[in-house]
Motif scaffolding. Structure first.
Motif, PDB file in Angstrom:
ATOM      1  N   ALA A  26       0.829  -1.209   0.000  1.00  0.00           N
ATOM      2  CA  ALA A  26       0.000   0.000   0.000  1.00  0.00           C
ATOM      3  C   ALA A  26       0.863   1.259   0.000  1.00  0.00           C
ATOM      4  O   ALA A  26       0.548   2.238  -0.670  1.00  0.00           O
ATOM      5  N   ARG A  27       1.963   1.255   0.752  1.00  0.00           N
ATOM      6  CA  ARG A  27       2.859   2.416   0.777  1.00  0.00           C
ATOM      7  C   ARG A  27       3.617   2.577  -0.542  1.00  0.00           C
ATOM      8  O   ARG A  27       4.033   3.663  -0.881  1.00  0.00           O
ATOM      9  N   ARG A  28       3.805   1.489  -1.259  1.00  0.00           N
ATOM     10  CA  ARG A  28       4.543   1.549  -2.525  1.00  0.00           C
ATOM     11  C   ARG A  28       3.625   1.793  -3.721  1.00  0.00           C
ATOM     12  O   ARG A  28       4.070   1.750  -4.857  1.00  0.00           O
ATOM     13  N   ALA A  29       2.369   2.090  -3.491  1.00  0.00           N
ATOM     14  CA  ALA A  29       1.394   2.187  -4.572  1.00  0.00           C
ATOM     15  C   ALA A  29       1.415   3.515  -5.322  1.00  0.00           C
ATOM     16  O   ALA A  29       0.827   3.615  -6.388  1.00  0.00           O
ATOM     17  N   THR A  30       2.070   4.523  -4.783  1.00  0.00           N
ATOM     18  CA  THR A  30       2.065   5.832  -5.433  1.00  0.00           C
ATOM     19  C   THR A  30       3.408   6.111  -6.096  1.00  0.00           C
ATOM     20  O   THR A  30       4.447   5.618  -5.645  1.00  0.00           O
ATOM     21  N   PRO A  31       3.417   6.921  -7.157  1.00  0.00           N
ATOM     22  CA  PRO A  31       4.672   7.202  -7.869  1.00  0.00           C
ATOM     23  C   PRO A  31       5.741   7.865  -7.000  1.00  0.00           C
ATOM     24  O   PRO A  31       6.928   7.664  -7.217  1.00  0.00           O
ATOM     25  N   ASP A  32       5.319   8.635  -6.007  1.00  0.00           N
ATOM     26  CA  ASP A  32       6.281   9.336  -5.162  1.00  0.00           C
ATOM     27  C   ASP A  32       6.523   8.625  -3.828  1.00  0.00           C
ATOM     28  O   ASP A  32       6.995   9.225  -2.873  1.00  0.00           O
ATOM     29  N   CYS A  33       6.232   7.342  -3.771  1.00  0.00           N
ATOM     30  CA  CYS A  33       6.289   6.612  -2.500  1.00  0.00           C
ATOM     31  C   CYS A  33       7.665   6.670  -1.848  1.00  0.00           C
ATOM     32  O   CYS A  33       7.764   6.848  -0.638  1.00  0.00           O
TER      33      CYS A  33
END
Length: 86
Positions: A26-33
């Motif tokens: 879930a934390r790695r799901a965004t481009p700017d994670c």
């Protein structure tokens, strides 16, 4: 505050190194994670250092093998100078 609790727990165990051990999916799901994690670690670092401790990020294979971003570890550490890698 969770950071202060972790510092006290580590102090009680005689451990002077706090480690961010994992980033769940879930934390790695965004481009700017990775930048976001680096920023969190950078904000925590002064408190950890003031407690006489060190702070590190524990990497896993996904920081190097994620086809969307094979340079995740560098991105975390660039945003958090003074945070070690484990």
């Amino acid at each position: 505050h969770r950071l202060e609790e972790e510092i006290e727990l580590h102090r009680a165990m005689g451990c002077r190194l706090l480690v961010c051990p994992w980033l769940d999916d879930a934390r790695r799901a965004t481009p700017d994670c990775y930048e976001r994690v680096g920023d969190i670690l950078a904000r925590a670092l002064p408190t950890v250092l003031a407690a006489g401790m060190s702070l590190a990020y524990h990497n896993h294979d996904f920081e190097f093998t994620d086809v969307r971003d094979p340079d995740g570890l560098r991105r975390v550490l660039t945003r958090a100078p003074g945070v070690g890698a484990q």
